[in-house]
Scaffold this motif. Structure first.
Motif, PDB file in Angstrom:
ATOM      1  N   CYS A 294       0.829  -1.213   0.000  1.00 12.98           N
ATOM      2  CA  CYS A 294       0.000   0.000   0.000  1.00 12.98           C
ATOM      3  C   CYS A 294       0.863   1.263   0.000  1.00 12.98           C
ATOM      4  CB  CYS A 294      -0.939  -0.018   1.207  1.00 12.98           C
ATOM      5  SG  CYS A 294      -2.189  -1.319   1.133  1.00 12.98           S
TER       6      CYS A 294
ATOM      7  N   LEU B 208      -6.769  -1.419  -6.758  1.00 11.61           N
ATOM      8  CA  LEU B 208      -6.989   0.023  -6.857  1.00 11.61           C
ATOM      9  C   LEU B 208      -8.473   0.289  -7.086  1.00 11.61           C
ATOM     10  CD1 LEU B 208      -5.237   2.555  -6.594  1.00 11.61           C
ATOM     11  CD2 LEU B 208      -5.299   2.738  -9.077  1.00 11.61           C
TER      12      LEU B 208
ATOM     13  N   ILE C 154       1.958   1.746  -3.610  1.00  9.46           N
ATOM     14  CA  ILE C 154       0.877   2.237  -4.460  1.00  9.46           C
ATOM     15  C   ILE C 154       0.590   3.704  -4.145  1.00  9.46           C
ATOM     16  CG2 ILE C 154      -1.566   1.964  -5.037  1.00  9.46           C
ATOM     17  CD1 ILE C 154      -1.164  -1.066  -4.363  1.00  9.46           C
TER      18      ILE C 154
ATOM     19  N   SER D 119      -0.654  -1.528  -9.653  1.00  9.55           N
ATOM     20  CA  SER D 119      -1.033  -1.833  -8.269  1.00  9.55           C
ATOM     21  C   SER D 119      -1.180  -3.329  -8.055  1.00  9.55           C
ATOM     22  CB  SER D 119      -2.344  -1.121  -7.917  1.00  9.55           C
ATOM     23  OG  SER D 119      -2.216   0.281  -8.037  1.00  9.55           O
TER      24      SER D 119
ATOM     25  N   SER E 296      -7.080   0.821  -1.926  1.00  5.83           N
ATOM     26  CA  SER E 296      -6.924  -0.617  -2.110  1.00  5.83           C
ATOM     27  C   SER E 296      -7.741  -1.323  -1.029  1.00  5.83           C
ATOM     28  CB  SER E 296      -5.459  -1.037  -1.979  1.00  5.83           C
ATOM     29  OG  SER E 296      -4.639  -0.374  -2.918  1.00  5.83           O
TER      30      SER E 296
END
Length: 365
Positions: A39, A124, A42, A80, A138
């Protein structure tokens, strides 16, 4: 910037949780920390936006690409998904994964050991908002792999993932907004962690989150109103009637088109979100995906004192029938969701739909 030394990190929080289970191996903690690292990666890519060269549709030069849902993939969808896989496949904690962006379950490569958990995720959520700089996120869910999978070490199949939401070991989401947050439940309430950009650590900032019991906000895509079932129409009409209607109070309507952002708003200040089953497409009993959207959000809501439902039954009790199954979803403040369930359970009242003979008609005297 203020110091955050007096706050627990995500690592500290997980260690303290593990102390409640002396026989725990630590695999679960390691998996959650790997998810958190994904995370963070991303969040970094989202923050760079156009500067990072990751905006727009994936493989535009080849005409674009479409995922198993029939949706055009954004570059960040694909990136992602890859980040989730690479950050979690190697450690020996997973038996397999499933994602919105992959048709079939992902098998752990042979060079890595296999573990006892299954990870399902929407890498995502809300990616259609990326190009207009609206918050995205996410969503993830952790399941225990069937014992036979763990014992044999065989490849996972779709059937291994078809577990009701009540079987989830953990669930959470990351929100990529003005701040990056990780909101997590491990079955003992819901806790929110904010990413400290100086330390690169998720810090506990919202312990024991609870959804306010009362609300005057609801979220729904009103453009689909002509396709709604009668109980949903009834509920929305009552909210729109305001103080002069049966609810005797005014409601505000919200719609972000990013479920992570909707869920976060409800966790913070209450409300109800509806993406119900409708008649728009008879082949789809709902819009949202059961395993990697509805179930993890449902677990978070229930753990925070709210409720999640199909409108007809509790979400966490639904037995999945397929990996990418779609479903109607209502979640948020418990009393509002229970009201919507009650409307679905009551007999449908026959109403006059011809406007000429409605209460405010041409023939009214």
């Amino acid at each position: 910037m203020p110091l955050t030394a007096n706050r627990s990190t995500l690592t500290q929080f997980l260690i303290e949780e593990r102390r409640r289970f002396p026989c725990a191996s630590g695999d679960f903690n390691a998996l959650i920390l790997d998810v958190a690292l994904a995370c963070k990666g991303i969040a970094r890519a989202v923050a760079f936006g156009e500067l990072g060269g990751v905006m727009g549709n994936h493989a535009v030069a080849e005409g674009g690409s479409v995922n198993v849902q029939g949706e055009t993939q954004k570059k960040l969808d694909v990136l992602s998904n890859d980040v989730f896989i690479r950050r979690t496949e190697w450690a020996g904690n997973l038996a397999g994964m499933a994602s919105e962006e992959m048709d079939l379950p992902y098998q752990i490569p042979g060079q890595y050991p296999r573990g006892k958990y299954l990870l399902v995720f929407d890498p995502l959520d809300g990616s259609s908002n990326i190009d207009v700089n609206v918050s995205v996120g996410s969503i993830f869910s952790v399941l225990r792999a069937p014992q036979e999978v763990e014992d044999s070490g065989r490849d996972v199949t779709e059937a291994d993932f078809l577990q009701p939401g009540a079987s989830q070991v953990a669930a959470g989401y990351a929100l990529y907004g003005p701040t990056t947050m990780l909101v997590l439940t491990v079955g003992d309430g819901v806790n929110g962690f904010t990413l400290d950009p100086n330390l690169g650590e998720f810090m506990l900032t919202h312990p024991k989150m609870q959804i306010p019991a009362d609300t005057q906000e609801f979220a729904i895509n009103a453009s689909n109103s002509r396709f709604w079932e009668a109980p949903v129409k009834r509920y929305v009409d009552e909210c729109l009637a305001g103080k002069t209607g049966p609810r005797a109070k005014d409601f505000n309507m919200r719609w972000i088109a990013s479920m992570v952002a909707e869920a976060h708003r409800i966790l913070m200040r209450g409300g109800v979100f509806l993406y119900p089953r409708d008649t728009k497409d008879a082949s789809r009993p709902g819009r949202l995906r059961l395993l990697y959207e509805a179930n993890p959000i449902g677990m978070l809501m229930e753990q925070a004192g709210g409720r999640a439902s199909t409108g007809h039954q509790p979400m966490l009790g639904v037995k999945p029938g397929s990996l990418h199954q779609r479903i109607g979803l209502v979640f948020g403040s418990r009393s509002e969701v229970e009201r919507i369930e009650r409307y679905h359970a009551e007999p449908v009242k026959t109403e006059q739909t011809n406007p000429l003979f409605a209460e405010r008609s041409l023939f009214r005297v």
